[in-house]
Design a protein around this motif. Structure first.
Motif, PDB file in Angstrom:
ATOM      1  N   GLU A  11      11.996   0.541  -3.181  1.00  0.00           N
ATOM      2  CA  GLU A  11      10.799   0.641  -2.340  1.00  0.00           C
ATOM      3  C   GLU A  11      10.868  -0.415  -1.243  1.00  0.00           C
ATOM      4  O   GLU A  11      10.984  -1.614  -1.521  1.00  0.00           O
ATOM      5  CB  GLU A  11       9.513   0.445  -3.160  1.00  0.00           C
ATOM      6  CG  GLU A  11       8.295   0.550  -2.235  1.00  0.00           C
ATOM      7  CD  GLU A  11       6.930   0.438  -2.919  1.00  0.00           C
ATOM      8  OE1 GLU A  11       6.867   0.354  -4.164  1.00  0.00           O
ATOM      9  OE2 GLU A  11       5.927   0.431  -2.175  1.00  0.00           O
ATOM     10  N   ASP A  17      10.774  -6.866  -0.130  1.00  0.00           N
ATOM     11  CA  ASP A  17       9.666  -7.379   0.681  1.00  0.00           C
ATOM     12  C   ASP A  17      10.080  -8.735   1.242  1.00  0.00           C
ATOM     13  O   ASP A  17      11.035  -9.337   0.763  1.00  0.00           O
ATOM     14  CB  ASP A  17       8.394  -7.527  -0.170  1.00  0.00           C
ATOM     15  CG  ASP A  17       7.117  -7.299   0.633  1.00  0.00           C
ATOM     16  OD1 ASP A  17       6.426  -6.280   0.395  1.00  0.00           O
ATOM     17  OD2 ASP A  17       6.809  -8.130   1.517  1.00  0.00           O
ATOM     18  N   LEU A  56      13.005  -6.570   6.804  1.00  0.00           N
ATOM     19  CA  LEU A  56      13.500  -5.274   7.258  1.00  0.00           C
ATOM     20  C   LEU A  56      13.912  -5.283   8.729  1.00  0.00           C
ATOM     21  O   LEU A  56      14.541  -4.334   9.202  1.00  0.00           O
ATOM     22  CB  LEU A  56      12.454  -4.186   6.997  1.00  0.00           C
ATOM     23  CG  LEU A  56      12.175  -3.928   5.507  1.00  0.00           C
ATOM     24  CD1 LEU A  56      10.958  -3.030   5.329  1.00  0.00           C
ATOM     25  CD2 LEU A  56      13.393  -3.310   4.826  1.00  0.00           C
ATOM     26  N   THR A  90       5.566   3.109   1.291  1.00  0.00           N
ATOM     27  CA  THR A  90       4.243   3.595   1.689  1.00  0.00           C
ATOM     28  C   THR A  90       3.491   2.509   2.458  1.00  0.00           C
ATOM     29  O   THR A  90       3.390   1.370   2.012  1.00  0.00           O
ATOM     30  CB  THR A  90       3.387   4.052   0.482  1.00  0.00           C
ATOM     31  OG1 THR A  90       3.417   3.090  -0.564  1.00  0.00           O
ATOM     32  CG2 THR A  90       3.862   5.388  -0.054  1.00  0.00           C
TER      33      THR A  90
HETATM   34  C1  LIG Z   1       0.840  -2.062   2.683  1.00  0.00           C
HETATM   35  S1  LIG Z   1       1.981  -3.067   1.859  1.00  0.00           S
HETATM   36  C2  LIG Z   1       2.783  -1.887   0.829  1.00  0.00           C
HETATM   37  C3  LIG Z   1       1.928  -1.377  -0.287  1.00  0.00           C
HETATM   38  C4  LIG Z   1       2.731  -0.764  -1.398  1.00  0.00           C
HETATM   39  N1  LIG Z   1       3.404   0.444  -0.955  1.00  0.00           N
HETATM   40  C5  LIG Z   1       1.866  -0.462  -2.619  1.00  0.00           C
HETATM   41  O1  LIG Z   1       1.724   0.715  -2.981  1.00  0.00           O
HETATM   42  O2  LIG Z   1       1.338  -1.402  -3.208  1.00  0.00           O
HETATM   43  C6  LIG Z   1       3.203  -3.382   3.083  1.00  0.00           C
HETATM   44  C7  LIG Z   1       4.247  -4.398   2.664  1.00  0.00           C
HETATM   45  O3  LIG Z   1       5.294  -4.410   3.632  1.00  0.00           O
HETATM   46  C8  LIG Z   1       5.767  -5.721   3.718  1.00  0.00           C
HETATM   47  N2  LIG Z   1       6.457  -5.914   4.989  1.00  0.00           N
HETATM   48  C9  LIG Z   1       5.924  -5.840   6.241  1.00  0.00           C
HETATM   49  N3  LIG Z   1       6.845  -6.134   7.160  1.00  0.00           N
HETATM   50  C10 LIG Z   1       8.006  -6.418   6.492  1.00  0.00           C
HETATM   51  C11 LIG Z   1       9.310  -6.788   6.896  1.00  0.00           C
HETATM   52  N4  LIG Z   1       9.621  -6.980   8.180  1.00  0.00           N
HETATM   53  N5  LIG Z   1      10.241  -6.982   5.953  1.00  0.00           N
HETATM   54  C12 LIG Z   1       9.947  -6.812   4.637  1.00  0.00           C
HETATM   55  N6  LIG Z   1       8.720  -6.468   4.191  1.00  0.00           N
HETATM   56  C13 LIG Z   1       7.754  -6.264   5.109  1.00  0.00           C
HETATM   57  C14 LIG Z   1       4.535  -6.595   3.608  1.00  0.00           C
HETATM   58  O4  LIG Z   1       4.850  -7.916   3.200  1.00  0.00           O
HETATM   59  C15 LIG Z   1       3.725  -5.836   2.576  1.00  0.00           C
HETATM   60  O5  LIG Z   1       3.957  -6.362   1.305  1.00  0.00           O
END
Ligand SMILES: C[S@@+](CC[C@H](N)C(=O)[O-])C[C@H]1O[C@@H](n2cnc3c(N)ncnc32)[C@H](O)[C@@H]1O
Length: 230
Positions: A67, A92, A119, A138
């Motif tokens: 994920e 993450d 990412l 997601t």
């Molecule tokens: C909305 S949350 C995901 C929720 C998850 N799908 C759930 O069901 O609980 C988005 C996540 O993407 C991560 N994220 C955002 N930008 C990122 C990046 N450049 N590299 C890695 N993770 C990233 C954030 O830290 C966050 O934890």
């Protein structure tokens, strides 16, 4: 910094015809509050079920699921409880999110690896503990802030998956026919298809457009479930 466009992704109204949100994903206190507000609603669980269905198909090549942006681990918990076969890897860049994910996933953590990666760094696939049969995400990729970054992630996914593997991305999109401006990371389903095809996925599909709202959208509405077979 949080700016005037920050809105709760569950309830917040769109401000001045603009739909978007900004986050402080490295701030533990912010993340705790955000994760509580983001707790899954029924339509969001519907997205989890769509993802679960795709990765549980017998034709999906491998049993390791990655994920991208595991966040608080809501989807991870949902999937691990219902599919007892898969091992799971959450990528993450936020240690604060990993702390919450460990708590959410709880007794199922034995099947989970948490991998720190940004990412934006195209070498993130090299950090994975094993080759995935499915890559899922997601509500995360829009946070990369634009189409080029999403296109790069799609390319890396195509390279990382084996033939028969599947990518499922459930994310906020800009709905057709809206008069609102959207943050750059939220763009049309057709554009996602173009980027997926450019990455190598032959026939991407949209399984659902959930919580559709073109007239008076909030930042928590309008997300699509996109699936692409390698
Ligand atoms: C909305 S949350 C995901 C929720 C998850 N799908 C759930 O069901 O609980 C988005 C996540 O993407 C991560 N994220 C955002 N930008 C990122 C990046 N450049 N590299 C890695 N993770 C990233 C954030 O830290 C966050 O934890």
């Amino acid at each position: 910094m949080v700016d005037r466009h920050e809105v709760d992704e569950r309830k917040g109204p769109a401000v001045s015809g603009y739909v978007g949100a900004k986050h402080e994903f490295h701030d533990a206190e912010y993340v705790r509050g955000w994760a509580e507000r983001f707790a899954p609603t029924a339509p969001r669980v519907r997205l989890f079920d769509l993802v679960l269905e795709q990765i549980s198909k017998p034709q999906v090549a491998a049993k390791h699921v990655v994920e991208l942006g595991i966040g608080p681990g809501y989807m991870a918990r949902h999937i691990l409880e219902r599919n007892r076969e898969v091992s799971y890897e959450g990528v993450d860049f936020s240690e604060a999110m990993f702390a919450i994910a460990r708590h959410t996933i709880g007794d199922l953590m034995a099947r989970v690896t948490l991998t720190t990666a940004d990412l934006f760094d195209n070498s993130w696939p090299a950090k994975l503990s094993e080759r995935p049969g499915a890559i899922i995400s997601t509500w995360a990729l829009h946070d990369l802030g634009g189409q080029q970054a999403v296109a790069d992630v799609y390319k890396r996914c195509f390279e990382a998956l084996p033939p028969g593997g599947v990518l499922v991305n459930g994310d906020f999109i800009k709905p057709d026919g809206t008069a609102f401006d959207y943050e750059a990371g939220r763009f049309s389903i057709d554009r996602h298809f173009e980027l997926l095809k450019a990455a190598g996925f032959a026939e991407p599909q949209c399984l659902a457009h959930l919580e559709p709202n073109t007239e008076n959208p909030t930042a928590g509405e309008n997300y699509a479930c996109l699936v692409a077979l390698r």
